[in-house]
Design a protein around this motif. Structure first.
Motif, PDB file in Angstrom:
ATOM      1  N   VAL A  47       0.885  -1.203   0.044  1.00  0.00           N
ATOM      2  CA  VAL A  47       0.050  -0.034  -0.037  1.00  0.00           C
ATOM      3  C   VAL A  47       0.971   1.255  -0.035  1.00  0.00           C
ATOM      4  O   VAL A  47       1.934   1.272   0.501  1.00  0.00           O
ATOM      5  CB  VAL A  47      -0.993   0.090   1.211  1.00  0.00           C
ATOM      6  CG1 VAL A  47      -1.599   1.397   1.113  1.00  0.00           C
ATOM      7  CG2 VAL A  47      -1.848  -1.373   1.184  1.00  0.00           C
ATOM      8  N   VAL A  48       0.595   2.167  -0.856  1.00  0.00           N
ATOM      9  CA  VAL A  48       1.360   3.398  -0.830  1.00  0.00           C
ATOM     10  C   VAL A  48       0.358   4.687  -0.571  1.00  0.00           C
ATOM     11  O   VAL A  48      -0.676   4.966  -1.271  1.00  0.00           O
ATOM     12  CB  VAL A  48       2.021   3.658  -2.358  1.00  0.00           C
ATOM     13  CG1 VAL A  48       2.860   5.014  -2.239  1.00  0.00           C
ATOM     14  CG2 VAL A  48       2.730   2.526  -2.847  1.00  0.00           C
ATOM     15  N   TYR A  49       0.590   5.369   0.617  1.00  0.00           N
ATOM     16  CA  TYR A  49       0.069   6.587   0.910  1.00  0.00           C
ATOM     17  C   TYR A  49       0.418   7.811   0.310  1.00  0.00           C
ATOM     18  O   TYR A  49       1.627   8.058   0.800  1.00  0.00           O
ATOM     19  CB  TYR A  49      -0.315   6.545   2.372  1.00  0.00           C
ATOM     20  CG  TYR A  49      -1.027   5.495   2.831  1.00  0.00           C
ATOM     21  CD1 TYR A  49      -2.410   5.348   2.754  1.00  0.00           C
ATOM     22  CD2 TYR A  49      -0.573   4.418   3.487  1.00  0.00           C
ATOM     23  CE1 TYR A  49      -2.965   4.144   3.593  1.00  0.00           C
ATOM     24  CE2 TYR A  49      -1.097   3.211   4.139  1.00  0.00           C
ATOM     25  CZ  TYR A  49      -2.425   2.978   3.975  1.00  0.00           C
ATOM     26  OH  TYR A  49      -2.971   1.883   4.534  1.00  0.00           O
ATOM     27  N   ARG A  50      -0.407   8.641   0.017  1.00  0.00           N
ATOM     28  CA  ARG A  50       0.135   9.939  -0.443  1.00  0.00           C
ATOM     29  C   ARG A  50      -0.355  10.869   0.884  1.00  0.00           C
ATOM     30  O   ARG A  50      -1.481  11.300   1.001  1.00  0.00           O
ATOM     31  CB  ARG A  50      -0.427  10.449  -1.913  1.00  0.00           C
ATOM     32  CG  ARG A  50      -0.255  12.068  -2.003  1.00  0.00           C
ATOM     33  CD  ARG A  50      -0.799  12.468  -3.471  1.00  0.00           C
ATOM     34  NE  ARG A  50      -0.341  13.691  -3.866  1.00  0.00           N
ATOM     35  CZ  ARG A  50      -0.698  14.567  -4.721  1.00  0.00           C
ATOM     36  NH1 ARG A  50      -1.365  14.015  -5.969  1.00  0.00           N
ATOM     37  NH2 ARG A  50      -0.295  15.560  -5.021  1.00  0.00           N
ATOM     38  N   THR A  51       0.619  11.821   1.266  1.00  0.00           N
ATOM     39  CA  THR A  51       0.522  12.739   2.358  1.00  0.00           C
ATOM     40  C   THR A  51       0.393  14.006   2.123  1.00  0.00           C
ATOM     41  O   THR A  51       0.680  14.923   3.017  1.00  0.00           O
ATOM     42  CB  THR A  51       0.987  12.258   3.742  1.00  0.00           C
ATOM     43  OG1 THR A  51       2.590  12.349   3.215  1.00  0.00           O
ATOM     44  CG2 THR A  51       0.695  10.837   4.173  1.00  0.00           C
ATOM     45  N   SER A  52       0.939  14.578   0.930  1.00  0.00           N
ATOM     46  CA  SER A  52       1.257  15.765   0.647  1.00  0.00           C
ATOM     47  C   SER A  52       0.330  16.039  -0.866  1.00  0.00           C
ATOM     48  O   SER A  52       0.465  15.343  -1.805  1.00  0.00           O
ATOM     49  CB  SER A  52       2.647  16.252   0.486  1.00  0.00           C
ATOM     50  OG  SER A  52       2.746  17.636   0.005  1.00  0.00           O
ATOM     51  N   TYR A  53      -0.654  17.327  -0.969  1.00  0.00           N
ATOM     52  CA  TYR A  53      -1.336  17.308  -1.805  1.00  0.00           C
ATOM     53  C   TYR A  53      -1.189  18.573  -2.414  1.00  0.00           C
ATOM     54  O   TYR A  53      -2.286  19.218  -3.121  1.00  0.00           O
ATOM     55  CB  TYR A  53      -2.830  17.017  -1.185  1.00  0.00           C
ATOM     56  CG  TYR A  53      -3.195  15.900  -1.123  1.00  0.00           C
ATOM     57  CD1 TYR A  53      -3.456  14.892  -2.013  1.00  0.00           C
ATOM     58  CD2 TYR A  53      -2.693  15.301   0.305  1.00  0.00           C
ATOM     59  CE1 TYR A  53      -3.792  13.598  -1.638  1.00  0.00           C
ATOM     60  CE2 TYR A  53      -3.068  13.749   0.344  1.00  0.00           C
ATOM     61  CZ  TYR A  53      -3.527  12.915  -0.424  1.00  0.00           C
ATOM     62  OH  TYR A  53      -3.630  11.747  -0.267  1.00  0.00           O
ATOM     63  N   LYS A  54       0.083  19.466  -2.394  1.00  0.00           N
ATOM     64  CA  LYS A  54       0.143  20.509  -3.410  1.00  0.00           C
ATOM     65  C   LYS A  54      -0.032  20.256  -4.701  1.00  0.00           C
ATOM     66  O   LYS A  54       0.343  19.190  -5.042  1.00  0.00           O
ATOM     67  CB  LYS A  54       1.402  21.102  -2.695  1.00  0.00           C
ATOM     68  CG  LYS A  54       1.651  21.432  -1.394  1.00  0.00           C
ATOM     69  CD  LYS A  54       3.272  22.070  -1.391  1.00  0.00           C
ATOM     70  CE  LYS A  54       3.423  22.861   0.057  1.00  0.00           C
ATOM     71  NZ  LYS A  54       4.585  23.349   0.276  1.00  0.00           N
ATOM     72  N   PRO A  55      -0.642  21.164  -5.465  1.00  0.00           N
ATOM     73  CA  PRO A  55      -1.022  20.955  -6.771  1.00  0.00           C
ATOM     74  C   PRO A  55       0.257  20.511  -7.669  1.00  0.00           C
ATOM     75  O   PRO A  55       0.368  19.627  -8.682  1.00  0.00           O
ATOM     76  CB  PRO A  55      -1.676  21.942  -7.372  1.00  0.00           C
ATOM     77  CG  PRO A  55      -2.398  22.464  -6.273  1.00  0.00           C
ATOM     78  CD  PRO A  55      -1.325  22.353  -5.067  1.00  0.00           C
ATOM     79  N   GLU A  56       1.425  21.117  -7.429  1.00  0.00           N
ATOM     80  CA  GLU A  56       2.580  21.023  -8.259  1.00  0.00           C
ATOM     81  C   GLU A  56       3.139  19.700  -7.998  1.00  0.00           C
ATOM     82  O   GLU A  56       4.354  19.151  -8.527  1.00  0.00           O
ATOM     83  CB  GLU A  56       3.677  22.157  -7.752  1.00  0.00           C
ATOM     84  CG  GLU A  56       4.212  22.143  -6.426  1.00  0.00           C
ATOM     85  CD  GLU A  56       3.134  23.178  -5.448  1.00  0.00           C
ATOM     86  OE1 GLU A  56       3.677  23.537  -4.355  1.00  0.00           O
ATOM     87  OE2 GLU A  56       1.828  23.237  -5.725  1.00  0.00           O
TER      88      GLU A  56
END
Length: 238
Positions: free
Chosen positions: A50-59
């Protein structure tokens, strides 16, 4: 952003299930070992983290897509070049993005989510016991997860294609609290008092270029964590 999990494509018992000799096991490729260890689970068996994304800045959106593409491409190529190409049908990397609940999430928060939303339910399907999470009886899929935080995603913007020992990284995190056995501590110079966090390094940075079947299978054995471990900010590149 709405919650989504991308399931793209469980776990290991001992190789004796097929009466495999020690030499056969040592000589086999990682995909072959993965195939053998999945056989007890039949058609339901899968491999991948499982891979979690924890930063959602558009760039950082491009970096997140790059991470997914690199992991999948590397895994597919490694399996295709092995003696067990059919194990590609068992591949399931789960990419989870949910800005509402995962933005800035700590590793401890991710660990709780991993346990409650994924590991326990999956382990129950195969009668795997939680008390065995630190043994080969449960396997790599339920011992670890990956975290793509802001620093990791930025590293992928700088190095979108890994070259040799240079490339972007992702964090690999132990999914459960684990007290280091004394024999591991002595062998790896973890000479510290019980309760000291240094005795239990529970995450590290790993170059995306080495995320694939070999690392996945090697970490199936918990003691191998200490062979791979590099203390942050250093990045494991092997």
């Amino acid at each position: 952003m709405t919650s989504s999990s991308s399931r793209i494509g469980l776990e290991r018992t001992s190789p004796e299930f097929r009466h495999i000799t020690g030499d056969e096991w040592e000589d086999a490729s990682a995909p072959q070992k993965i195939q053998w260890t999945l056989e007890p689970q039949g058609d339901a068996g899968k491999w991948g983290w499982v891979v979690y994304r924890t930063s959602y800045k558009p760039e950082l959106d491009v970096a997140w897509e790059t991470l997914k593409q690199l992991i999948l491409k590397q895994s597919r190529e490694d399996v295709a070049d092995s003696e067990a190409p059919e194990v590609i049908d068992k591949m399931e990397w789960i990419f989870v993005e949910d800005a509402a609940t995962l933005e800035g999430a700590s590793r401890e928060e991710l660990r709780r989510r991993f346990q409650t939303s994924f590991a326990r339910a999956e382990m129950a399907r195969f009668s795997l016991k939680e008390e065995d999470v630190h043994t080969c009886g449960v396997g790599s899929r339920y011992q670890y997860f990956l975290q793509a935080d802001e620093e990791a995603l930025l590293s992928l913007l700088h190095h979108p294609v890994p070259k040799g020992r240079v490339g972007g990284h992702v964090n690999i995190v132990k999914g459960w609290e684990f007290v280091v056995p004394p024999e591991f501590r002595r062998a790896n110079d973890y000479a510290c008092d019980e309760g000291d966090e240094a005795c239990d390094p529970d995450w590290m940075k790993i170059m995306v270029g080495v995320v694939g079947p070999e690392t996945y299978e090697e970490l199936d054995s918990p003691e191998n964590w200490y062979l791979y471990y590099m203390e942050p900010p250093d990045v494991c590149d092997h």
